[in-house]
Design an enzyme around this catalytic site. Sequence first.
Site, PDB file in Angstrom:
ATOM      1  N   ASP A  47      29.968  32.475 112.613  1.00 57.47           N
ATOM      2  CA  ASP A  47      29.020  32.805 111.550  1.00 57.47           C
ATOM      3  C   ASP A  47      29.783  33.348 110.351  1.00 57.47           C
ATOM      4  O   ASP A  47      30.469  34.362 110.441  1.00 57.47           O
ATOM      5  CB  ASP A  47      28.021  33.854 112.037  1.00 57.47           C
ATOM      6  CG  ASP A  47      27.021  34.238 110.953  1.00 57.47           C
ATOM      7  OD1 ASP A  47      25.929  33.652 110.926  1.00 57.47           O
ATOM      8  OD2 ASP A  47      27.348  35.132 110.133  1.00 57.47           O
ATOM      9  N   TYR A  52      31.206  36.141 101.942  1.00 60.79           N
ATOM     10  CA  TYR A  52      32.261  36.800 102.715  1.00 60.79           C
ATOM     11  C   TYR A  52      33.653  36.425 102.208  1.00 60.79           C
ATOM     12  O   TYR A  52      34.627  37.109 102.515  1.00 60.79           O
ATOM     13  CB  TYR A  52      32.174  36.440 104.199  1.00 60.79           C
ATOM     14  CG  TYR A  52      30.886  36.801 104.887  1.00 60.79           C
ATOM     15  CD1 TYR A  52      29.927  37.617 104.283  1.00 60.79           C
ATOM     16  CD2 TYR A  52      30.605  36.309 106.165  1.00 60.79           C
ATOM     17  CE1 TYR A  52      28.745  37.922 104.929  1.00 60.79           C
ATOM     18  CE2 TYR A  52      29.427  36.620 106.814  1.00 60.79           C
ATOM     19  CZ  TYR A  52      28.499  37.413 106.194  1.00 60.79           C
ATOM     20  OH  TYR A  52      27.321  37.707 106.847  1.00 60.79           O
ATOM     21  N   LYS A  77      26.057  30.650 104.644  1.00 65.71           N
ATOM     22  CA  LYS A  77      24.898  31.109 103.887  1.00 65.71           C
ATOM     23  C   LYS A  77      25.139  30.968 102.391  1.00 65.71           C
ATOM     24  O   LYS A  77      26.269  31.145 101.925  1.00 65.71           O
ATOM     25  CB  LYS A  77      24.603  32.579 104.218  1.00 65.71           C
ATOM     26  CG  LYS A  77      24.603  32.881 105.699  1.00 65.71           C
ATOM     27  CD  LYS A  77      24.484  34.379 105.979  1.00 65.71           C
ATOM     28  CE  LYS A  77      24.835  34.685 107.417  1.00 65.71           C
ATOM     29  NZ  LYS A  77      26.281  34.654 107.684  1.00 65.71           N
ATOM     30  N   HIS A 110      20.897  33.391 102.050  1.00 67.50           N
ATOM     31  CA  HIS A 110      21.415  34.670 102.550  1.00 67.50           C
ATOM     32  C   HIS A 110      20.419  35.820 102.355  1.00 67.50           C
ATOM     33  O   HIS A 110      20.230  36.633 103.261  1.00 67.50           O
ATOM     34  CB  HIS A 110      22.737  34.985 101.836  1.00 67.50           C
ATOM     35  CG  HIS A 110      23.630  35.905 102.599  1.00 67.50           C
ATOM     36  ND1 HIS A 110      24.991  35.942 102.423  1.00 67.50           N
ATOM     37  CD2 HIS A 110      23.372  36.836 103.543  1.00 67.50           C
ATOM     38  CE1 HIS A 110      25.526  36.837 103.226  1.00 67.50           C
ATOM     39  NE2 HIS A 110      24.560  37.401 103.911  1.00 67.50           N
TER      40      HIS A 110
END
Length: 283
Positions: A47, A52, A77, A110
């Site tokens: 994930d 990120y 996401k 997200h």
Amino acid sequence: MATKIPDIALNDGNTIPQLGFGVFQISPADTAGSVRTALDVGYRHIDTAEMYGNEAEVGHGVRTAGLAREDVYITSKLNNGAHRPDDARAAFQATLDALRSDYIDLFLIHWPLPTRYDGDFVATWKVLEEFQRDGRARSIGVSNFQVPHLERLAAEADVVPAVNQVEAHPYFTNDEVREYGLNHGIVTQAWSPIAQGAVLGDPTIADIADQVARTPAQVVLRWHVQRGDVIFPKSTNPKRIEENFRIFDFELDDAVMERITQLDRGESGRQGPHPDSFDYLPD
């Protein structure tokens, strides 16, 4: 015998591994190695997210693990700064390019960002429907959507989200959102499954861990599994990565499950921001 991670059926005919490995807050420099360690242990679900900043490293970790792309389930996401339809299309292609893959198993919005973009997350969702229609996203879903957000999608969009990834843990069971998901065929993915570590020192969790001869983290992750949540604990520590994987060879009885559920503190137990007001846009 190798541990078999259960698959959970999605409403679009696909399945998702119930246990995954999360890379939130793992630096790009550490991501590929951590992903390879997780895959070596037996994880088959990673994930990540555009925000990120480590999608490329996830892809590198998967490739260097020696596994076929179709043997690893990857979730990512949409960046909060890319909700407008053309921006979403460009961001999604950037995700595929970073992963060096021509498809992604699961792609999520997200955050709903109801105070941004005139509150129009439906238009964003309809772009994700495009990705699923053309096969570049096998499944699509949302993250941090509350019940009113989900009800609006149900009224204005064509596709029901396959999953909703939300904060959920013993201090914040998020039952209203989970119940809506159960009633409408939306699988709940629990982020922050151990409340960013806050529950691990709880006396009830510690007592149960002693009783079942497991670590507090294993007890909490097992509680999630038996509730039907999809989880993806994160760590850069190889010992912890393996420990979090070993949760399928024991069970918690109903009384123990209820003891953990009773730790719920409602909104005061929430560790992250509230989706109704969270409005972060990356620079």
